[in-house]
Motif scaffolding. Sequence first.
Motif, short mmCIF file in Angstrom:
data_model
loop_
_atom_site.label_atom_id
_atom_site.label_comp_id
_atom_site.label_asym_id
_atom_site.label_seq_id
_atom_site.Cartn_x
_atom_site.Cartn_y
_atom_site.Cartn_z
N HIS A 41 0.60 -1.25 0.44
CA HIS A 41 0.23 -0.03 0.58
C HIS A 41 0.55 1.32 0.55
O HIS A 41 0.60 2.18 -0.85
N ASN A 42 1.89 1.35 1.38
CA ASN A 42 2.48 1.89 0.65
C ASN A 42 3.12 2.46 -0.87
O ASN A 42 4.45 3.58 -0.74
N LYS A 44 2.44 1.45 -3.55
CA LYS A 44 1.30 2.30 -4.61
C LYS A 44 1.41 4.10 -3.79
O LYS A 44 1.40 4.76 -5.53
N LEU A 45 1.37 4.35 -2.87
CA LEU A 45 0.72 5.28 -2.17
C LEU A 45 2.14 6.86 -2.52
O LEU A 45 1.88 7.56 -3.00
N ALA A 46 3.53 5.83 -2.84
CA ALA A 46 4.76 7.04 -2.63
C ALA A 46 4.42 7.36 -4.56
O ALA A 46 5.17 7.74 -5.44
N LYS A 47 4.10 6.01 -5.64
CA LYS A 47 4.19 5.71 -7.17
C LYS A 47 3.53 6.79 -7.64
O LYS A 47 3.58 7.31 -8.60
N LYS A 48 1.71 7.21 -6.82
CA LYS A 48 0.79 7.83 -7.61
C LYS A 48 1.99 9.35 -7.14
O LYS A 48 1.21 10.16 -7.56
N MET A 49 2.74 9.68 -6.14
CA MET A 49 2.86 10.68 -5.42
C MET A 49 4.01 11.32 -6.78
O MET A 49 3.81 12.45 -6.89
#
Length: 450
Positions: A41-42, A44-49
């Motif tokens: 989950h972390n 994926k969030l870093a990739k989106k940012m």
Amino acid sequence: KQWYQRRVAITAGMVKAFNKKESKRMTCHKKYKIRRKVREHNRKLAKKMKSSSNKKKKNATNAPNCPNTAPFKEDILLDILKQQENLVAEKKLRKKHQPKIVMKENKPSTTSIVSQKKVSANAILSKSDVLLWVVDARSVPESVDESFLATIKESEKKFVFVLNKIDLVPCSELKSWYTQLIKIGPVFLVKSTQIILSQSEQIIPAVKQTIARHGGGKGLIGYLKSSFPEAPTRIGVVGKDQVGKKCVMSTLLKACGRTKTKQATETKLNENLRLLSSPGTIETETIGILSVLSNLSRYMNYPVEVVKGLSEVIEKEDAMHHFTLPDYNHPEGLLAALATRYNTFFGSNPDYEAAGRIVLKRLRDHTLKFVVKCTTKATRTSKGVPQSMLDEVEAFLFEGDALTLATHQLNIVIEKAEKKSKHTEMECEDDSDEEGSEEEVSEDDSDEMC
């Protein structure tokens, strides 16, 4: 009856199992599964940012959208392109004309103690009754200043030469310099500041103290006690830079059973002997090998000039032996031979500055030993070194050879040449190309005339 008892036991066990609380322990499978899910989950969030920040940057750098129906669309787009080209040109100019970094010299702090201040030799001469003149055995003529010697004789005060760093000089040269100095005044031999010990010996401080006592300080203290038995006398230590004045002071203190000087102006050695806490420095304007070593941080910026001055003073065979060089053209080819010896190349060209810095570092670390040659030879009537003094420092005498210098003075010429920038080099190339084209045109005209 047995059936009834069995039934009661079963019901009691069921009640106990029902009332028992559930354990909070988690299985390893469940625990590692939760960790894996959190990690994904972390990620994926870093990739989106990251993707969102890149989109913002791209939108900022792109030119604004201009509809096709807008009037003067071509002129607007051309203006935007010109602005972008100007920004790129300004960035290139900033890179070329970067501000130069100026290194400031480290000035000594005003809050230093008395022993760390730099005091002139004349001030120590006026305060003291006896002077210990520290002389570096590697460069005796540079350490002995004739003008200061004349002032001592005018003041009619006693002085003693302390020939320091005897373990860095061949024994033959040491004896010849002793015979020259003994004609002026009494001379004592003292070991150098650097005591090389093993790891087991460095743990024991008593070993260092005994080495300091047997390094020449014992005989010097005995001479001072016998010469001035009654009247209280002040002893001052003077000498040039990089001769080991503080080393001689520490040797005297350890020979008397003390560890260090006090912050006061005097330190008690004996009932009658007092040692001044700060040594005096003799300042001269001549550039010698010791002045280069004392200002090594400055001369590291000009290693080529220092090695050129050094090559004029040494002989070819001596340089080939100590630097392990093949046959070369002396003294002009010393730098080129050193560059090939130490494998210092900048591309395909030899790097003379790197080779010169290696030589200066070897001089600083005492891996390359040097000595100024004594020109006057000892005669039969001249006094030699006493056997008692030689026995005291016998373990520290150096029986090998060193790089011999003809004189202590070095002819170091530092020329501050301005380095050409890339912009000026490009201009010079363009001018040369224009001259070449003009010559070609003139040749064509001459052919037509013919």
